[in-house]
Each structure stands twice: as C-alpha cells, then as structure tokens.
Design a protein around this motif. Structure first.
Motif, PDB file in Angstrom:
ATOM      1  N   ALA A  30      18.635  26.754  42.441  1.00  0.00           N
ATOM      2  CA  ALA A  30      19.845  27.014  41.660  1.00  0.00           C
ATOM      3  C   ALA A  30      19.403  27.662  40.350  1.00  0.00           C
ATOM      4  CB  ALA A  30      20.595  25.718  41.399  1.00  0.00           C
ATOM      5  N   GLY A  55      23.753  24.290  40.463  1.00  0.00           N
ATOM      6  CA  GLY A  55      23.501  23.425  41.604  1.00  0.00           C
ATOM      7  C   GLY A  55      24.043  22.021  41.451  1.00  0.00           C
ATOM      8  N   CYS A  56      24.266  21.583  40.233  1.00  0.00           N
ATOM      9  CA  CYS A  56      24.781  20.235  39.976  1.00  0.00           C
ATOM     10  C   CYS A  56      25.725  20.297  38.783  1.00  0.00           C
ATOM     11  CB  CYS A  56      23.624  19.255  39.734  1.00  0.00           C
ATOM     12  SG  CYS A  56      22.836  19.427  38.120  1.00  0.00           S
ATOM     13  N   ALA A 104      18.891  20.169  43.153  1.00  0.00           N
ATOM     14  CA  ALA A 104      20.150  20.570  43.774  1.00  0.00           C
ATOM     15  C   ALA A 104      20.099  22.044  44.159  1.00  0.00           C
ATOM     16  CB  ALA A 104      21.311  20.329  42.823  1.00  0.00           C
ATOM     17  N   MET A 105      20.749  22.365  45.255  1.00  0.00           N
ATOM     18  CA  MET A 105      20.816  23.753  45.713  1.00  0.00           C
ATOM     19  C   MET A 105      22.198  24.298  45.360  1.00  0.00           C
ATOM     20  SD  MET A 105      18.856  23.375  49.330  1.00  0.00           S
ATOM     21  CE  MET A 105      18.861  25.109  49.652  1.00  0.00           C
ATOM     22  N   PRO A 106      22.274  25.580  45.070  1.00  0.00           N
ATOM     23  CA  PRO A 106      23.576  26.159  44.735  1.00  0.00           C
ATOM     24  C   PRO A 106      24.525  26.071  45.916  1.00  0.00           C
ATOM     25  CG  PRO A 106      21.919  27.884  44.923  1.00  0.00           C
ATOM     26  CD  PRO A 106      21.209  26.576  45.075  1.00  0.00           C
ATOM     27  N   THR A 107      25.809  25.875  45.619  1.00  0.00           N
ATOM     28  CA  THR A 107      26.804  25.800  46.680  1.00  0.00           C
ATOM     29  C   THR A 107      27.274  27.199  47.031  1.00  0.00           C
ATOM     30  OG1 THR A 107      28.533  25.541  45.039  1.00  0.00           O
ATOM     31  CG2 THR A 107      27.599  23.521  45.942  1.00  0.00           C
TER      32      THR A 107
END
Length: 109
Positions: A30, A55-56, A104-107
């Motif tokens: 992210a 990401g979060c 966290a990974m980007p949505t």
C-alpha cells in the motif's frame, strides 16, 4: 558541461488543494500519502499536512502552528512557510514509521 536546473518548492496560490507532496510504499504494497490542505504563502489560511494509508484506516494530521510557547510562556511566532515545513517533517516521520510496519494491502477500487 550542462547544468541540471534545481527546482525550488514554491506553489502558486491558484494550485489545487489538497495536494500530494510525498508517498511512502508500505511492506504490504500500500502507500502512505502525504498531502497539504493549503498553500504555503497564505498567512490567513489555517492548513494541515495529512498522512494517510491506502491499505488501512491509519492517518495522522499535523497542524501548521504559527504560534508556540516558550518555557517562560511567551508567544513565539513563525511564518506559514516555517510552520508548514515543521509539519511536513513530522508527517514524513510518521509516514516512514507506519510504512515500515503496515502489512495491509490496498483495496481494489
């Protein structure tokens, strides 16, 4: 020998805000984007520098404080430019620390 021109960071007041000034890649791929909400040349504008992760939900807001207080409780006044630079330093520090640990990974949009 040709010289490479250097760019001085000056934004005209007509530029659109908020404006991204930096992005940090997180370990989860992210990004943490740092944006400014106003121009650095407007003394009447209460602006902020905001760091937010794609990401979060984590984010951090730094105000452009042009007045601070000394140990003897006297007011110390800064220019908007100096206040913005101080906020940017704090925002970059937060963004770097967050990017180093956020998995966290980007949505997908």
């Amino acid at each position: 020998m040709a010289t490479i021109p250097t760019q001085v960071r000056q934004e005209p007041s007509s530029q659109k805000f908020p404006k991204a000034i930096a992005r940090y890649l997180t370990v989860g791929t992210a990004t943490v984007e740092i944006t400014e909400t106003g121009p650095r040349d407007d003394d009447g504008f209460a602006a902020t520098t905001v760091s937010s992760c794609t990401g979060c939900p984590a984010s951090d807001t730094q105000s452009w404080n042009t007045v601070s207080y000394s140990f003897s409780n006297e007011e110390i006044h800064r220019s908007v430019t100096e206040a913005a630079e101080n906020a940017e330093v704090r925002a970059r520090d937060w963004a770097q620390k967050h990017a180093e640990k956020c998995r966290a990974m980007p949505t997908a949009s």
